[in-house]
Design an enzyme around this catalytic site. Sequence first.
Site, short mmCIF file in Angstrom:
data_model
loop_
_atom_site.label_atom_id
_atom_site.label_comp_id
_atom_site.label_asym_id
_atom_site.label_seq_id
_atom_site.Cartn_x
_atom_site.Cartn_y
_atom_site.Cartn_z
N LYS A 55 105.36 35.36 7.85
CA LYS A 55 106.28 36.72 7.58
C LYS A 55 106.93 36.11 6.20
O LYS A 55 107.21 35.12 5.97
CB LYS A 55 107.14 36.99 8.72
CG LYS A 55 107.82 38.21 8.37
CD LYS A 55 108.82 38.33 9.53
CE LYS A 55 108.35 39.48 10.78
NZ LYS A 55 109.28 39.85 11.60
N GLU A 94 113.12 45.25 26.82
CA GLU A 94 114.27 45.77 27.40
C GLU A 94 114.25 45.99 28.85
O GLU A 94 115.47 45.97 29.45
CB GLU A 94 114.27 47.29 26.61
CG GLU A 94 114.84 47.15 25.11
CD GLU A 94 113.60 46.63 24.30
OE1 GLU A 94 112.63 46.71 24.81
OE2 GLU A 94 113.93 46.54 23.29
N ARG A 98 113.55 53.09 27.40
CA ARG A 98 112.32 52.58 28.13
C ARG A 98 112.76 51.82 29.33
O ARG A 98 112.02 51.51 30.27
CB ARG A 98 111.20 51.71 27.22
CG ARG A 98 111.90 50.59 26.67
CD ARG A 98 110.69 49.58 26.07
NE ARG A 98 109.95 50.36 25.26
CZ ARG A 98 108.80 49.86 24.77
NH1 ARG A 98 108.60 48.49 24.77
NH2 ARG A 98 108.15 50.69 23.93
C1 LIG Z 1 111.05 48.50 22.14
C2 LIG Z 1 111.50 48.10 20.87
N1 LIG Z 1 112.37 47.16 20.76
C3 LIG Z 1 112.93 46.72 19.47
C4 LIG Z 1 112.16 47.00 18.53
C5 LIG Z 1 112.94 46.59 17.40
N2 LIG Z 1 111.69 45.91 16.43
C6 LIG Z 1 111.01 46.23 15.69
S1 LIG Z 1 110.10 45.05 14.84
C7 LIG Z 1 110.49 43.95 15.80
C8 LIG Z 1 109.96 42.57 15.94
C9 LIG Z 1 108.30 42.67 16.04
O1 LIG Z 1 107.98 41.36 15.91
P1 LIG Z 1 106.43 41.32 15.94
O2 LIG Z 1 105.70 42.17 16.89
O3 LIG Z 1 106.16 39.91 16.10
O4 LIG Z 1 105.92 41.85 14.57
P2 LIG Z 1 106.19 41.20 13.19
O5 LIG Z 1 107.54 41.92 12.47
O6 LIG Z 1 106.24 39.73 13.22
O7 LIG Z 1 104.95 41.57 12.22
C10 LIG Z 1 111.46 44.36 16.78
C11 LIG Z 1 112.14 43.70 17.73
C12 LIG Z 1 111.25 48.08 18.49
N3 LIG Z 1 110.72 48.74 17.51
N4 LIG Z 1 110.84 48.27 19.76
MG LIG Z 2 105.78 38.28 14.67
#
Ligand SMILES: Cc1ncc(C[n+]2csc(CCOP(=O)(O)OP(=O)(O)O)c2C)c(N)n1
Ligand SMILES: [Mg+2]
Length: 641
Positions: free
Chosen positions: A281, A366, A394
């Site tokens: 990232k 969640e 959710r």
């Molecule tokens: C249900 C839900 N909870 C929290 C979020 C907030 N959120 C957006 S991106 C993220 C992290 C995602 O991590 P990852 O899937 O590893 O993707 P990366 O950003 O590392 O590419 C979070 C917690 C969300 N979009 N949806």
């Molecule tokens: Mg990630």
Amino acid sequence: MALLTRIKGPRDLDRLSPEQLDQLAAEVRTFLVDAVSKTGGHLGPNLGVVELTIALHRVFDSPKDKVLWDTGHQSYVHKLLTGRQDFSKLKMKGGLSGYPSQAESEHDVIENSHASTVLGWADGLAKANEVLKKDDHVVAVIGDGALTGGMAWEALNNIAAAKDRPLVIVVNDNERSYAPTIGGLANHLATLRTTDGYERFLARGKDILERTPVVGKPLYETLHGAKKGLKDFIAPQGMFEDLGLKYVGPIDGHDIEALESALTRAKRFGGPVIVHCITQKGRGYQPALSDEADRFHAVGKIHPDTGLPISASGADWTGVFAEEMVALGKEREDIVAITAAMLQPVGLDRFAKAFPERVYDVGIAEQHGAVSAAGLATGGLHPVFAVYATFLNRAFDQVLMDVALHKCGVTFVLDRAGVTGTDGASHNGMWDMSILQVVPGLRLAAPRDADQVRAQLREAVEVTDAPTVVRFSKGAVGPAVPALRRVGGMDVLREPGSDKPDVLLVSVGALAPMCLEIADLLDKQGISTTVVDPRWVKPVDEAMAPLAERHRVVVTVEDNSRVGGVGSAVAQALRDAGVDVPLRDFGIPPQFLDHASRAEVMAEIGLTAPDIARQVTGLVSRLDGRYETSAAAPAVEPARD
Ligand SMILES: Cc1ncc(C[n+]2csc(CCOP(=O)(O)OP(=O)(O)O)c2C)c(N)n1
Ligand SMILES: [Mg+2]
Ligand SMILES: CC(=O)[C@@H](O)[C@H](O)COP(=O)(O)O
């Protein structure tokens, strides 16, 4: 940008040489830093998927093949390669969405920015291809963070059951959500990452050998056998293979050639296959790589050279909560905190620093967070689960059937409640005060300013036999709005200046300043208004009905869906009390709202002081028999600052 600007669609990638592909990746990174530093956005996640996205669009034929993104915040490169290179208004009204958008492109499918849904989509699309006998490919990209969500495993359970149904799952493993991804899954991915030698060897070796005449194939088969033996020797059987899924990886997620080799093999496999890609990232941009907090997961406007914010953000709702939580943590040892992979964004980082043993990051989970909170409460603690309002949707059943049914003292703090705007439809926190209305025993507070956040959070954590909810907006906290007096549990913010007032204006939460402006505008029309803040909007305060009875009309204003919100609850309470006073409720219409700034969205849906004052003027005038319809009412000019 010599190469990037020549890419009008994925097929323009086919003719590029390996050297040109590397140049294109560099151009994309330069573009991302330059563009996103100007608008803000998900810079870190997109810098991490440059090579992966290029390889995906070279191996698969979008839009015939469906390339799906979990959460969608990492789809900027996908947009750049599918004909959308004007990022000047990213996440702004009329500009590109920050997520996939079917209205923008035939290459986009999932618009929902709630994590962990991509595998469900992919499962459905793969089944449809099977029934319709279509040879289209489905490839789903899911992050290591999103993989901690339960829905992802529900889908995997189904996907693994169909050994002959083609489906490619790309795990984009950058070891982070915002912060490092937690849990057993993260640990397992780490073990898989440590055995990368043979896979890279295999990825490279197969292509070389396949191009070697005669001896190539048998030699490859021998090596493949050796690899299998080597892998079993080096690494335990991975859980994906234990589930029955073919596993390919780990692959260097920044090596386009290795990626293409693995994706090509996966594409030909003829069943469900996981391609485990290791990415970074913030790749290629030192300010992001140096940011241990979240690698520039979501940034505002920044200096492109330094990565430093262009403007310092002032006191915000989250900061007020963060500070009060630390104070509460010092006073009460039973208070613990829960986050769903968003420790810093929800303001629990300070609490975690002060009380590291009393904060739980459950991953993007969640539902588990809510049920675990019921366990924590039953075990004698008082959990505070801080979560964005939209993401609690959710976990509704868990709030209802685990927390409320068992009368657990759990406090949910909902940040980003109401219209947030720039993250699009699925990020507005517009449903919580509707869906939570039906939860027996649940008490819901909507603080109007910083003092009320502190006060209502403290009142919430005193409740030990029911769920409590404190919900507040995104961004800068509004001005302090003092109470003139208390009626029941409600604060009177403005007296009507008449002993027979016309309007009781019920002001919910952060809209208090706007409601005071509405009252001023009505005053100019000779309409006297009492403004009251219920503070706790569920249950409706017992003093509401008698107070309403002393007015000619009741108006409610809330930053929540009109359907089933506070207005509906107040109307029902008045009916139940036999108070027959007309009520007009103002809120968010039951629509999915396109991305724009909060102010633009509020104006579009008529949640502004002039809009509401004009309609209330018409309503009162009709009561006076002066105008037939509100349209005939005089225009109401907005208050001048
Ligand atoms: C249900 C839900 N909870 C929290 C979020 C907030 N959120 C957006 S991106 C993220 C992290 C995602 O991590 P990852 O899937 O590893 O993707 P990366 O950003 O590392 O590419 C979070 C917690 C969300 N979009 N949806
Ligand atoms: Mg990630
Ligand atoms: C994609 C996602 O869900 C989060 O990254 C979100 O975009 C952050 O929103 P805020 O910027 O309001 O914290």
